[in-house]
Scaffold this active site. Structure first.
Site, PDB file in Angstrom:
ATOM      1  N   GLU A 130      -5.532  -8.500  -0.362  1.00 27.65           N
ATOM      2  CA  GLU A 130      -6.273  -8.120   0.848  1.00 27.65           C
ATOM      3  C   GLU A 130      -7.715  -7.896   0.452  1.00 27.65           C
ATOM      4  O   GLU A 130      -8.006  -7.057  -0.396  1.00 27.65           O
ATOM      5  CB  GLU A 130      -5.716  -6.849   1.511  1.00 27.65           C
ATOM      6  CG  GLU A 130      -4.410  -7.032   2.240  1.00 27.65           C
ATOM      7  CD  GLU A 130      -4.004  -5.817   3.064  1.00 27.65           C
ATOM      8  OE1 GLU A 130      -4.913  -5.133   3.611  1.00 27.65           O
ATOM      9  OE2 GLU A 130      -2.798  -5.547   3.157  1.00 27.65           O
ATOM     10  N   GLU A 158       0.819  -1.225   0.000  1.00 25.42           N
ATOM     11  CA  GLU A 158       0.000   0.000   0.000  1.00 25.42           C
ATOM     12  C   GLU A 158       0.848   1.268   0.000  1.00 25.42           C
ATOM     13  O   GLU A 158       0.595   2.201   0.785  1.00 25.42           O
ATOM     14  CB  GLU A 158      -0.976  -0.012   1.184  1.00 25.42           C
ATOM     15  CG  GLU A 158      -2.012  -1.113   1.087  1.00 25.42           C
ATOM     16  CD  GLU A 158      -3.073  -1.065   2.183  1.00 25.42           C
ATOM     17  OE1 GLU A 158      -2.975  -0.200   3.086  1.00 25.42           O
ATOM     18  OE2 GLU A 158      -3.998  -1.886   2.137  1.00 25.42           O
TER      19      GLU A 158
END
Length: 501
Positions: A292, A173
């Site tokens: 995710e 991320e």
């Protein structure tokens, strides 16, 4: 209720379902590790401190790959702290989740645990506070046979044979301002490309995952993907996607429609990848790692009140209800509908932290509601995903229109001689009549019709009531030659298993 219809043909295929679609995730966060998979002194702990009750549940899920050690945690991770004699390992301030990391459980312990869980390791490298040098060193430590500093260090630590970790994530991320070492797309793309080069020079057999946007709502999406791939396309095999959904406004019809947004998210990332393929005149197809995904919102209020600098405090401990299980089922169907490109995925996470498995530290363990659709898909969703031609009554919400009450997909396991239909009835008040036409398969017979339903959408499983919401196999589907007829209960997850004669 108007009838829904699904038509599938064994020659109209989406793609082979990669078993890694049913992966999961363990981060050094909350009680995922300490009190989750690892608890020395627990009544079920083995000689390495791994909880046997948890291992058995993980084996039920048949999880083929587990991402580790993060997540946001990895962007401040010094992998060297987690190996060698435990007594010499350093305690660190863990800034991502504001806790103390003891490093009692580390990289080698996780590799050992994964083997006992019958899972491969998807290892992430720190491209936040660290970079190219640390990335190549951990690959050398993990995968090089012997005769170099880091491979010999692994041997010194008691691991003669290389770990052979084949799948590596290039950070986590990195577009998020919350991320330690947050970077622009240009900064991350350059760093990831250089890390990828030296990691593959160290071990040419590995596969790499570049960071896509943290979620589809990021203001830079999908420009981030295009810029990152401009740098990394020739060096990586996968681009990551992350997405979580919640129902804080208690708008269940919209909540259950969120998987349609997931479909569009995947389609946009695919299109961006294919644009870069064309731009680079490449013959390589970029695959996707949805590493995710889950429902996540129940624990936000409690987490905001947590005192910092504790060791393994309860964090992100969502207690899932029946409607959460329905959306998880819809999200699984969404990924199966894109099985030609989504080759890996990681339900985030596996134990205690937004997880299908919950434990009490020092006590028992139980399966959350979301355990069941994930298990059913993992066990019965292996084979070839088939194009689902669906006709269904629809509904509108304040945010999303033309939502089909039926969400469905079929998977053909030719080796087993089985076809499995996964279906969700999104209607909250009425059952849904369903016909499934399997015209190309010849005569079929019913193995079972599994149903997950509940009289209360908010019903949950707890330590006191671990079986409040569990599936049954009294679904009542019937088969006549190649036609399935069924009545899908209101707000239900359905697994219709068929034997092909």
């Amino acid at each position: 209720m108007e009838k829904a219809k699904m038509t599938v043909d064994k020659d109209f295929t989406i793609g082979e379902v990669d078993k890694r679609l049913y992966g999961s995730f363990i981060e050094h966060l909350g009680r995922a590790v300490y009190g989750g998979i690892y608890e020395p002194g627990h009544a079920s702990a083995d000689e390495q401190g791994f909880r046997a009750d948890v291992l058995e549940m993980v084996k039920e899920l048949q999880v083929p790959i587990v991402r580790y050690p993060g997540g946001n945690f990895v962007s401040g991770y010094n992998w060297e702290d987690s190996v060698g004699p435990v007594s010499e390992r350093k305690r660190r301030l863990e800034l991502a989740w504001r806790t103390i990391e003891t490093n009692e459980f580390g990289f080698n312990e996780f590799v050992d645990w994964a083997k006992k869980a019958n899972s491969d390791v998807m290892m992430a490298v720190n491209l936040g506070t660290r970079g190219v040098d640390a990335a190549r060193n951990i690959v050398e430590y993990s995968n090089h046979p012997e005769g170099s500093y880091y491979s010999d260090l692994r041997i010194k630590h008691g691991y003669k044979q290389p770990h052979g970790v084949k799948t590596w994530c290039l950070g986590n991320e990195m577009d998020g301002p919350w991320q330690i070492g947050h970077k622009t797309a240009e900064e991350y793309g350059r760093t990831a490309a250089e890390a990828a080069k030296v990691m593959k020079w160290t071990d040419p057999t590995i596969e790499l995952v570049a960071c896509g946007s943290s979620h589809l709502g990021m203001p830079s999406f999908p420009d981030w993907e295009a810029t990152v791939l401009d740098h990394t396309y020739d060096h990586v095999e996968y681009l990551s996607l992350h997405q979580y959904y919640g129902n804080p406004d208690n708008d269940t019809p919209t909540f259950l429609a969120r998987s349609l947004e997931m479909d569009r998210f995947i389609d946009t990332v695919k299109a961006t990848c294919d644009y870069m393929k064309a731009k680079k005149r490449s013959k390589k197809t970029m695959y996707l790692s949805f590493d995710e995904w889950n429902v996540w919102y129940h624990s936000h209020e409690n987490d905001s009140k947590m005192d910092p600098w504790q060791i393994a405090p309860p964090q992100l401990e969502d207690i899932y209800n029946h409607e959460d299980a329905l959306l998880v089922g819809c999200m699984l169907i969404s990924m199966l509908k894109h099985a030609d490109r989504v080759k890996m995925a990681c339900l985030a996470q596996l134990v205690n932290v937004i997880a299908p498995i919950m434990t009490e530290t020092g006590g028992g363990s139980w399966r959350q509601t979301i355990f069941y659709p994930f298990m059913h898909a993992s066990v019965y969703g292996r084979g070839t995903a088939l194009v689902p031609l669906i006709q269904s009554p629809k509904y509108d919400t304040k945010e999303i229109t033309d939502v089909p009450y039926l969400e469905g997909i079929a998977v053909h396991n030719e080796e087993q001689g089985e076809v499995t239909v996964f279906a969700v009835n999104r209607h909250l008040e009425e059952s849904l009549p369903l016909e499934v036409d399997l015209r190309s398969f010849g005569k079929c017979s019913l193995i079972e019709h599994i149903v997950l339903e509940a009289d209360d959408l908010k019903a949950s499983n707890t330590a006191a009531q671990p079986d409040r919401v569990v599936p049954h196999n009294r679904g009542g589907a019937s088969v006549s030659d190649t036609l399935i007829t069924a009545s899908l209960a209101k707000a239900s997850w359905n697994v219709i298993r068929l034997k092909v004669q």
